[in-house]
Enzyme design. Structure first.
Site, mmCIF file in Angstrom:
data_model
loop_
_atom_site.group_PDB
_atom_site.id
_atom_site.type_symbol
_atom_site.label_atom_id
_atom_site.label_comp_id
_atom_site.label_asym_id
_atom_site.label_seq_id
_atom_site.Cartn_x
_atom_site.Cartn_y
_atom_site.Cartn_z
ATOM 1 N N TYR A 132 2.724 -2.456 2.312
ATOM 2 C CA TYR A 132 4.189 -2.406 2.395
ATOM 3 C C TYR A 132 4.823 -3.571 1.640
ATOM 4 O O TYR A 132 6.028 -3.569 1.403
ATOM 5 C CB TYR A 132 4.661 -2.464 3.854
ATOM 6 C CG TYR A 132 4.231 -1.327 4.737
ATOM 7 C CD1 TYR A 132 3.596 -0.185 4.233
ATOM 8 C CD2 TYR A 132 4.451 -1.392 6.108
ATOM 9 C CE1 TYR A 132 3.197 0.842 5.067
ATOM 10 C CE2 TYR A 132 4.067 -0.366 6.951
ATOM 11 C CZ TYR A 132 3.435 0.746 6.434
ATOM 12 O OH TYR A 132 3.049 1.754 7.279
ATOM 13 N N LYS A 167 -2.261 -3.507 8.391
ATOM 14 C CA LYS A 167 -3.272 -2.575 7.894
ATOM 15 C C LYS A 167 -3.893 -3.093 6.599
ATOM 16 O O LYS A 167 -3.197 -3.676 5.759
ATOM 17 C CB LYS A 167 -2.640 -1.199 7.623
ATOM 18 C CG LYS A 167 -1.809 -0.656 8.770
ATOM 19 C CD LYS A 167 -1.103 0.621 8.393
ATOM 20 C CE LYS A 167 -0.049 0.991 9.427
ATOM 21 N NZ LYS A 167 1.132 0.105 9.367
#
Length: 281
Positions: free
Chosen positions: A37, A62
């Protein structure tokens, strides 16, 4: 882990600090981000600005597929922890399976097991893993994933996968829990927010369609991760603990499932197509 999290998928870095600060002030205590992200640094800054003790906030991030492999994933932890500005990550998960290079996926997960044993993370898991991915992972590793974060919303329920997660004691986390992926990408069935069935249920409870969908997840035992950068919507999404859907209403929402995925097909994830460099901390 709190029942409701706050997500920052597709939240621009220059909007992330304010959005996460608002979420924490509203009452959220779980923040979900990811290396891919590119806003972990801003999430960390918002946590520091919040004034809350670190122990009060559950941080999930993640590992991206470009950093799979045992040593590579150990280093990916260092990158994420460095950007977040924290020593321990509460939940660290693999962002996707790599079906064509599953050995890399296995080695990445074994690195997560090492990080767990060393106390650098409190829990480990996976995201977008289908039943066949889970079966092989469970055969070749020791720690059952704490969570599987997957696309789940009224138009794509993934009932079989939810059942497999439950069978193995894996908590299903819903990304795009109100079906945002369907209207961001122009899905064939339109927006869940305008669905007449959901609208009727919302009117019966004096709630919004988004609140009804989040309540649907919570009552069915899923953890949900809505996202927004708009303060009123952030507050609206958190206001879901003062009403309860009936069994008939839950069933009516289940019946809206179209079987049509909004996000990428997990079977088609490759490093060639989806690889991206994750910067150092």
């Amino acid at each position: 882990m709190p029942a409701l999290g706050f997500g920052v998928f597709q939240t621009a870095p220059d909007e992330t600090v304010a959005a996460v600060e608002t979420a924490l002030a509203t009452g959220y205590r779980h923040i979900d981000t990811a290396a891919a992200y590119f806003n972990e640094r801003e999430v960390g800054e918002a946590i520091r600005r919040s004034g809350l003790d670190r122990s009060e906030i559950f941080v999930e991030t993640k590992i991206w597929i470009s950093d799979y492999g045992y040593d590579e994933t150990l280093h990916a932890f260092d990158k994420s922890a460095g950007k977040l500005g924290i020593d321990q990550i509460d939940l660290l998960i693999l962002h996707q399976a790599l079906p064509g290079e599953f050995d890399l996926t296995i080695n990445a997960y074994k690195a997560l097991e090492t990080l767990l044993a060393d106390g650098k993370v409190r829990a480990i898991g996976v995201s977008n893993f289908m039943p066949d991915h889970l079966a092989r992972l469970l055969e070749e590793t020791s720690v059952v994933p704490a969570v599987n974060q997957i696309e789940v919303h009224p138009y794509f329920r993934q009932s079989e996968l939810l059942a497999v997660d439950s069978e193995h004691g894996i908590l299903s986390q819903a990304w795009s829990p109100i079906g945002g992926i369907t209207f961001y990408r122009g899905g064939p069935h339109g927006s869940t927010l305008q669905d007449p069935t959901i609208g009727e249920i919302a009117a019966a409870h004096g709630k919004t369609p988004a609140q009804v969908m989040l309540r649907w997840h919570l009552q069915q035992g899923r953890q949900a991760i809505p996202k927004s950068v708009t303060p009123p919507r952030i507050a609206e999404n958190f206001d879901v603990f003062d009403f309860e859907l009936t069994a008939d209403q839950l069933g009516a929402i289940d019946a809206l499932d179209t079987g049509v995925r909004g996000g990428p097909d997990p079977k088609e994830i490759t490093r060639e197509t989806f690889g991206r460099d994750i910067p150092e901390a």
